[in-house]
Motif scaffolding. Structure first.
Motif, PDB file in Angstrom:
ATOM      1  N   TYR A  53       0.836  -1.199   0.000  1.00 57.08           N
ATOM      2  CA  TYR A  53       0.000   0.000   0.000  1.00 57.08           C
ATOM      3  C   TYR A  53       0.873   1.253   0.000  1.00 57.08           C
ATOM      4  O   TYR A  53       0.641   2.190  -0.776  1.00 57.08           O
ATOM      5  CB  TYR A  53      -0.892  -0.025   1.239  1.00 57.08           C
ATOM      6  CG  TYR A  53      -1.908   1.083   1.345  1.00 57.08           C
ATOM      7  CD1 TYR A  53      -3.183   0.934   0.834  1.00 57.08           C
ATOM      8  CD2 TYR A  53      -1.598   2.287   1.973  1.00 57.08           C
ATOM      9  CE1 TYR A  53      -4.136   1.944   0.945  1.00 57.08           C
ATOM     10  CE2 TYR A  53      -2.536   3.297   2.084  1.00 57.08           C
ATOM     11  CZ  TYR A  53      -3.795   3.119   1.573  1.00 57.08           C
ATOM     12  OH  TYR A  53      -4.720   4.128   1.689  1.00 57.08           O
ATOM     13  N   THR A  54       1.889   1.254   0.850  1.00 63.32           N
ATOM     14  CA  THR A  54       2.785   2.407   0.954  1.00 63.32           C
ATOM     15  C   THR A  54       3.508   2.651  -0.363  1.00 63.32           C
ATOM     16  O   THR A  54       3.631   3.798  -0.816  1.00 63.32           O
ATOM     17  CB  THR A  54       3.804   2.186   2.078  1.00 63.32           C
ATOM     18  OG1 THR A  54       3.104   2.036   3.319  1.00 63.32           O
ATOM     19  CG2 THR A  54       4.765   3.355   2.186  1.00 63.32           C
ATOM     20  N   GLN A  55       3.976   1.597  -0.986  1.00 57.90           N
ATOM     21  CA  GLN A  55       4.668   1.737  -2.266  1.00 57.90           C
ATOM     22  C   GLN A  55       3.765   2.361  -3.315  1.00 57.90           C
ATOM     23  O   GLN A  55       4.208   3.200  -4.116  1.00 57.90           O
ATOM     24  CB  GLN A  55       5.174   0.380  -2.737  1.00 57.90           C
ATOM     25  CG  GLN A  55       6.325  -0.165  -1.909  1.00 57.90           C
ATOM     26  CD  GLN A  55       6.672  -1.610  -2.262  1.00 57.90           C
ATOM     27  OE1 GLN A  55       6.055  -2.213  -3.145  1.00 57.90           O
ATOM     28  NE2 GLN A  55       7.637  -2.166  -1.563  1.00 57.90           N
ATOM     29  N   GLY A  56       2.498   1.975  -3.320  1.00 56.25           N
ATOM     30  CA  GLY A  56       1.563   2.545  -4.275  1.00 56.25           C
ATOM     31  C   GLY A  56       1.359   4.034  -4.071  1.00 56.25           C
ATOM     32  O   GLY A  56       1.309   4.815  -5.036  1.00 56.25           O
ATOM     33  N   VAL A  57       1.243   4.447  -2.821  1.00 52.50           N
ATOM     34  CA  VAL A  57       1.082   5.875  -2.522  1.00 52.50           C
ATOM     35  C   VAL A  57       2.350   6.639  -2.865  1.00 52.50           C
ATOM     36  O   VAL A  57       2.297   7.719  -3.469  1.00 52.50           O
ATOM     37  CB  VAL A  57       0.712   6.065  -1.038  1.00 52.50           C
ATOM     38  CG1 VAL A  57       0.690   7.552  -0.681  1.00 52.50           C
ATOM     39  CG2 VAL A  57      -0.643   5.439  -0.734  1.00 52.50           C
ATOM     40  N   GLN A  58       3.491   6.095  -2.498  1.00 55.73           N
ATOM     41  CA  GLN A  58       4.762   6.759  -2.809  1.00 55.73           C
ATOM     42  C   GLN A  58       4.948   6.928  -4.311  1.00 55.73           C
ATOM     43  O   GLN A  58       5.409   7.984  -4.768  1.00 55.73           O
ATOM     44  CB  GLN A  58       5.923   5.963  -2.211  1.00 55.73           C
ATOM     45  CG  GLN A  58       5.993   6.004  -0.691  1.00 55.73           C
ATOM     46  CD  GLN A  58       7.004   5.022  -0.134  1.00 55.73           C
ATOM     47  OE1 GLN A  58       7.315   4.001  -0.762  1.00 55.73           O
ATOM     48  NE2 GLN A  58       7.534   5.316   1.043  1.00 55.73           N
ATOM     49  N   GLU A  59       4.585   5.930  -5.082  1.00 64.56           N
ATOM     50  CA  GLU A  59       4.720   6.008  -6.538  1.00 64.56           C
ATOM     51  C   GLU A  59       3.774   7.060  -7.107  1.00 64.56           C
ATOM     52  O   GLU A  59       4.157   7.856  -7.975  1.00 64.56           O
ATOM     53  CB  GLU A  59       4.430   4.648  -7.164  1.00 64.56           C
ATOM     54  CG  GLU A  59       4.460   4.618  -8.684  1.00 64.56           C
ATOM     55  CD  GLU A  59       5.825   4.935  -9.269  1.00 64.56           C
ATOM     56  OE1 GLU A  59       5.868   5.371 -10.441  1.00 64.56           O
ATOM     57  OE2 GLU A  59       6.839   4.761  -8.569  1.00 64.56           O
ATOM     58  N   ALA A  60       2.534   7.074  -6.612  1.00 63.76           N
ATOM     59  CA  ALA A  60       1.548   8.029  -7.125  1.00 63.76           C
ATOM     60  C   ALA A  60       1.936   9.467  -6.811  1.00 63.76           C
ATOM     61  O   ALA A  60       1.641  10.377  -7.599  1.00 63.76           O
ATOM     62  CB  ALA A  60       0.171   7.723  -6.539  1.00 63.76           C
ATOM     63  N   LEU A  61       2.609   9.673  -5.682  1.00 63.69           N
ATOM     64  CA  LEU A  61       2.925  11.028  -5.234  1.00 63.69           C
ATOM     65  C   LEU A  61       4.416  11.344  -5.339  1.00 63.69           C
ATOM     66  O   LEU A  61       4.905  12.270  -4.686  1.00 63.69           O
ATOM     67  CB  LEU A  61       2.459  11.202  -3.775  1.00 63.69           C
ATOM     68  CG  LEU A  61       0.966  10.963  -3.521  1.00 63.69           C
ATOM     69  CD1 LEU A  61       0.625  11.212  -2.061  1.00 63.69           C
ATOM     70  CD2 LEU A  61       0.106  11.835  -4.427  1.00 63.69           C
ATOM     71  N   LYS A  62       5.122  10.625  -6.199  1.00 61.60           N
ATOM     72  CA  LYS A  62       6.567  10.806  -6.294  1.00 61.60           C
ATOM     73  C   LYS A  62       6.968  12.182  -6.812  1.00 61.60           C
ATOM     74  O   LYS A  62       8.105  12.631  -6.590  1.00 61.60           O
ATOM     75  CB  LYS A  62       7.181   9.725  -7.176  1.00 61.60           C
ATOM     76  CG  LYS A  62       6.702   9.753  -8.629  1.00 61.60           C
ATOM     77  CD  LYS A  62       7.294   8.577  -9.402  1.00 61.60           C
ATOM     78  CE  LYS A  62       6.811   8.565 -10.852  1.00 61.60           C
ATOM     79  NZ  LYS A  62       7.361   7.409 -11.606  1.00 61.60           N
ATOM     80  N   SER A  63       6.043  12.884  -7.454  1.00 62.16           N
ATOM     81  CA  SER A  63       6.368  14.229  -7.954  1.00 62.16           C
ATOM     82  C   SER A  63       6.319  15.288  -6.852  1.00 62.16           C
ATOM     83  O   SER A  63       6.791  16.413  -7.065  1.00 62.16           O
ATOM     84  CB  SER A  63       5.393  14.619  -9.072  1.00 62.16           C
ATOM     85  OG  SER A  63       4.068  14.715  -8.585  1.00 62.16           O
ATOM     86  N   LEU A  64       5.781  14.943  -5.716  1.00 58.69           N
ATOM     87  CA  LEU A  64       5.682  15.910  -4.616  1.00 58.69           C
ATOM     88  C   LEU A  64       7.011  15.989  -3.866  1.00 58.69           C
ATOM     89  O   LEU A  64       7.660  14.959  -3.630  1.00 58.69           O
ATOM     90  CB  LEU A  64       4.566  15.516  -3.657  1.00 58.69           C
ATOM     91  CG  LEU A  64       3.159  15.414  -4.254  1.00 58.69           C
ATOM     92  CD1 LEU A  64       2.158  15.042  -3.175  1.00 58.69           C
ATOM     93  CD2 LEU A  64       2.743  16.718  -4.927  1.00 58.69           C
ATOM     94  N   PRO A  65       7.429  17.175  -3.451  1.00 58.45           N
ATOM     95  CA  PRO A  65       8.738  17.360  -2.835  1.00 58.45           C
ATOM     96  C   PRO A  65       8.757  17.033  -1.346  1.00 58.45           C
ATOM     97  O   PRO A  65       9.207  17.829  -0.511  1.00 58.45           O
ATOM     98  CB  PRO A  65       9.008  18.849  -3.074  1.00 58.45           C
ATOM     99  CG  PRO A  65       7.655  19.478  -3.017  1.00 58.45           C
ATOM    100  CD  PRO A  65       6.720  18.478  -3.647  1.00 58.45           C
TER     101      PRO A  65
END
Length: 232
Positions: A53-65
């Motif tokens: 679950y965490t990996q999915g969120v991190q991937e989706a929001l990877k553009s955020l600083p």
């Protein structure tokens, strides 16, 4: 006062969190969260383990600083993070685990002290006084339905109008809640919607021209257009 960004859903138009990236970016910029750690609370997830679950969120929001780290790896993040990211899934499971790990009061206190809070679906539900207006099945029993109480209205995410099974409707279910809780207000949010909450008022946002309903007892539904604000 609490500063919140509450999303009705993570998925909209077939993509995960893409519709909310601009709002998330603006929220992070306004609160100067660039480079800080955001604590992800993944406890609403049931069918996916927390790491996935965490990996999915991190991937989706990877553009955020920001650096997104899940509290399931380190509960002490709740005391030190720059902001909270409360993920969606099952509201009963999420609230159960917030009680289980003694995080409910800790998170509420930090957010009331000014730590920004972002949440979607179940993560929006638990920001309210209770999860009475969730759509989820009670697959597990939290000690109470009382939630973080950071936002004074109740929220019904994924709201759709019209009749459903055997003529039932979401409106009728919310009317039942209001019949027993007549002083409450329910914000019925369609998928894709979010509420930006700060300084005692909320602003309704949506990528399309889709209305939300603000519902009071007995069933007085006021439609609000994207961009509309209301006092809390």
């Amino acid at each position: 006062m609490p500063s919140l960004l509450l999303l009705s859903s993570a998925c909209y138009a077939g993509t995960f969190l893409t519709h909310a990236l601009d709002n998330l970016q603006d929220f992070i910029g306004q609160h100067r969260l660039e480079g800080q750690t955001i604590a992800l609370v993944p406890f609403a997830s049931v069918l996916r383990d927390y790491a996935t679950y965490t990996q999915g969120v991190q991937e989706a929001l990877k553009s955020l600083p920001v650096q997104i780290i899940s509290v399931h790896t380190d509960l002490s993040l709740v005391d030190t993070c720059g902001g909270f990211l409360m993920g969606g899934g099952n509201s009963f499971k999420l609230l159960h685990d917030l009680y289980k790990y003694n995080l409910l009061d800790k998170i509420a206190q930090r957010v009331r002290q000014g730590v920004p809070y972002l949440g979607w679906s179940a993560g929006a539900n638990v920001a309210t006084p209770s999860i009475h207006t969730t759509n989820d099945m009670p697959i597990i029993y939290p000690p109470s339905l009382k939630a973080l109480d950071l936002f004074p209205h109740h929220i019904n995410p994924h709201f759709v109008g019209g009749k459903h099974h055997q003529g039932e409707s979401r409106q009728e279910r919310l009317a039942e809640f209001l019949a027993l809780n007549p002083s409450s207000v329910v914000d019925a949010l369609p998928d894709g919607a979010c509420l930006w909450v700060q300084e005692g008022h909320a602003r309704y946002l949506h990528p399309n021209n889709t209305l939300m309903l603000q519902i009071t007892h007995p069933y007085n539904a006021t439609p609000l257009s994207p961009g509309a604000s209301f006092e809390l």
